[in-house]
Design an enzyme around this catalytic site. Structure first.
Site, PDB file in Angstrom:
ATOM      1  N   HIS A  31      12.019  46.197  10.717  1.00  0.00           N
ATOM      2  CA  HIS A  31      12.240  45.114   9.746  1.00  0.00           C
ATOM      3  C   HIS A  31      13.572  45.327   9.009  1.00  0.00           C
ATOM      4  O   HIS A  31      14.325  44.379   8.786  1.00  0.00           O
ATOM      5  CB  HIS A  31      11.138  45.111   8.679  1.00  0.00           C
ATOM      6  CG  HIS A  31       9.781  44.717   9.179  1.00  0.00           C
ATOM      7  ND1 HIS A  31       8.709  45.569   9.142  1.00  0.00           N
ATOM      8  CD2 HIS A  31       9.316  43.554   9.685  1.00  0.00           C
ATOM      9  CE1 HIS A  31       7.638  44.938   9.607  1.00  0.00           C
ATOM     10  NE2 HIS A  31       7.977  43.720   9.946  1.00  0.00           N
ATOM     11  N   ASP A  90       7.985  40.441  19.290  1.00  0.00           N
ATOM     12  CA  ASP A  90       7.109  39.270  19.374  1.00  0.00           C
ATOM     13  C   ASP A  90       7.846  38.162  20.131  1.00  0.00           C
ATOM     14  O   ASP A  90       8.152  37.108  19.573  1.00  0.00           O
ATOM     15  CB  ASP A  90       6.746  38.798  17.959  1.00  0.00           C
ATOM     16  CG  ASP A  90       5.941  39.847  17.226  1.00  0.00           C
ATOM     17  OD1 ASP A  90       4.759  40.001  17.532  1.00  0.00           O
ATOM     18  OD2 ASP A  90       6.518  40.541  16.360  1.00  0.00           O
ATOM     19  N   GLN A  92       6.215  34.733  20.320  1.00  0.00           N
ATOM     20  CA  GLN A  92       6.325  34.072  19.010  1.00  0.00           C
ATOM     21  C   GLN A  92       7.707  33.432  18.868  1.00  0.00           C
ATOM     22  O   GLN A  92       7.834  32.296  18.399  1.00  0.00           O
ATOM     23  CB  GLN A  92       6.089  35.100  17.900  1.00  0.00           C
ATOM     24  CG  GLN A  92       6.459  34.606  16.514  1.00  0.00           C
ATOM     25  CD  GLN A  92       6.058  35.581  15.431  1.00  0.00           C
ATOM     26  OE1 GLN A  92       4.909  35.637  15.050  1.00  0.00           O
ATOM     27  NE2 GLN A  92       6.998  36.354  14.915  1.00  0.00           N
ATOM     28  N   VAL A 131      13.367  47.835  17.516  1.00  0.00           N
ATOM     29  CA  VAL A 131      13.725  49.205  17.136  1.00  0.00           C
ATOM     30  C   VAL A 131      12.568  50.107  17.555  1.00  0.00           C
ATOM     31  O   VAL A 131      11.400  49.755  17.366  1.00  0.00           O
ATOM     32  CB  VAL A 131      13.989  49.310  15.612  1.00  0.00           C
ATOM     33  CG1 VAL A 131      14.261  50.752  15.208  1.00  0.00           C
ATOM     34  CG2 VAL A 131      15.167  48.430  15.229  1.00  0.00           C
ATOM     35  N   ARG A 133       1.459  47.915  12.642  1.00  0.00           N
ATOM     36  CA  ARG A 133       0.140  48.390  13.076  1.00  0.00           C
ATOM     37  C   ARG A 133       0.155  49.873  13.460  1.00  0.00           C
ATOM     38  O   ARG A 133      -0.902  50.505  13.509  1.00  0.00           O
ATOM     39  CB  ARG A 133      -0.356  47.562  14.253  1.00  0.00           C
ATOM     40  CG  ARG A 133      -0.711  46.142  13.875  1.00  0.00           C
ATOM     41  CD  ARG A 133      -1.391  45.433  15.022  1.00  0.00           C
ATOM     42  NE  ARG A 133      -2.130  44.276  14.565  1.00  0.00           N
ATOM     43  CZ  ARG A 133      -1.638  43.054  14.453  1.00  0.00           C
ATOM     44  NH1 ARG A 133      -0.386  42.840  14.768  1.00  0.00           N
ATOM     45  NH2 ARG A 133      -2.378  42.062  14.016  1.00  0.00           N
TER      46      ARG A 133
HETATM   47  O1  PAF Z   1       6.091  38.182  12.944  1.00  0.00           O
HETATM   48  C1  PAF Z   1       5.513  38.151  11.838  1.00  0.00           C
HETATM   49  O2  PAF Z   1       5.546  39.093  11.041  1.00  0.00           O
HETATM   50  C2  PAF Z   1       4.718  36.906  11.467  1.00  0.00           C
HETATM   51  O3  PAF Z   1       4.098  36.354  12.576  1.00  0.00           O
HETATM   52  C3  PAF Z   1       5.555  35.863  10.729  1.00  0.00           C
HETATM   53  C4  PAF Z   1       6.681  35.307  11.593  1.00  0.00           C
HETATM   54  C5  PAF Z   1       6.133  36.463   9.454  1.00  0.00           C
HETATM   55  C6  PAF Z   1       4.663  34.681  10.322  1.00  0.00           C
HETATM   56  O4  PAF Z   1       3.612  35.088   9.515  1.00  0.00           O
END
Ligand code: PAF
Length: 281
Positions: free
Chosen positions: A37, A150, A153, A176, A187
């Site tokens: 992050h 992800d 996503q 990373v 997790r």
């Molecule tokens: O990838 C994530 O952490 C979540 O799916 C997100 C994009 C913040 C949406 O809740």
């Protein structure tokens, strides 16, 4: 770092920034921040005048109530890490702020959400699309950043943004990894040291499959090999191992015709569900 919990003052603050010509980079997260992050936050800081991070554990994207309950929440440490990184703004609303009324809208992404995560987590991407739409409307960033881990996503959010003409550029930031190769994930905090070791199979299986494919093995044979690797590990349960076209997420039968194949895996390590992926080229 400015911290907002309510939408109205947050919007007013950002409007002023936009009116004075400052570009806003946005990093949406569910907290329990790790180096992955923070790498994304750093990218946004380098590319924008104002970087906004959001922390919101979004209930509508959890199809499993236990997973929602056990999702790590470490707000104090997250705030400290963001402060240290130099993040400008944090938005961390409560559920009641984001969902004033029960949302009735549902998203269907056709073939994009009928594979991989979509198969094993029904409703997940509808919840992701809902909260990302809300967040993009609230923040109105120039650029929004997501992690490559992800990938499905990301493909779905790209479809959402194009379908609904959101005025935002999307960027996917490479995963990373820990020194061992394990993909950083919030997790991972729930893994015991022994499970962390076992979890490495996600990454090593991706690498082995990649090598086999590059050496000309057939996809079906590669999948059988990977599935046998997981069967040898009683604490691991493979949910899927797919090789798909990274643009439309169509599962591939041979890699030769595919434009940009990506290998994707999901498995349980004990009770913890992890995902990872690797581009073939
Ligand atoms: O990838 C994530 O952490 C979540 O799916 C997100 C994009 C913040 C949406 O809740």
């Amino acid at each position: 770092m400015q911290i907002f919990r309510e939408i109205h003052p947050f919007r007013a603050f950002l409007l002023e920034k936009r009116l004075s010509g400052q570009s806003i980079g946005f990093v949406p997260t569910m907290g329990a921040l790790h180096r992955g992050h923070l790498q994304i936050v750093r990218t946004s800081l380098n590319e924008n005048q104002v970087t906004v991070c959001s922390i919101f554990v979004n209930p509508t994207q959890f199809n499993n109530p236990q997973d929602l309950l056990k999702y790590p929440r470490t707000l104090e440490a997250d705030v400290a890490a963001l402060e240290k990184e130099g993040c400008d703004v944090l938005f961390c609303p409560d559920v009641e702020v984001m969902y004033k009324q029960e949302s009735l809208i549902r998203f269907d992404f056709g073939p994009l959400d009928k594979v991989m995560e979509g198969t094993f987590r029904p409703g997940h991407f509808s919840g992701v699309a809902l909260v990302v739409s809300k967040l993009l409307h609230i923040v109105e960033p120039a650029v929004a950043y997501f992690g490559q881990k992800d990938w499905q996503q990301f493909a779905i959010i790209r479809q959402l943004v194009n379908d609904l003409n959101f005025n935002v550029e999307l960027k996917s930031i490479p995963t990373v990894r820990e020194e061992s190769g394990l993909a950083m994930s919030s997790r991972n905090m729930r893994l015991t040291p022994a499970q962390r070791q076992k979890a490495l199979l996600l990454f090593t299986s991706l690498n082995e499959a990649k090598q086999l494919l590059l050496n000309g093995s057939e996809i079906q044979k590669v999948k059988e090999r990977i599935s046998s690797l997981f069967k040898n590990e009683p604490e691991l349960k493979l949910e899927y191992f797919e090789i798909v076209n990274s643009e439309n997420l169509k599962p591939l039968e041979c890699v030769e015709d595919a434009v940009n194949p990506i290998l994707c895996v999901a498995a349980f390590v004990g009770e913890v569900r992890l995902i990872d992926n690797l581009f073939l080229y």
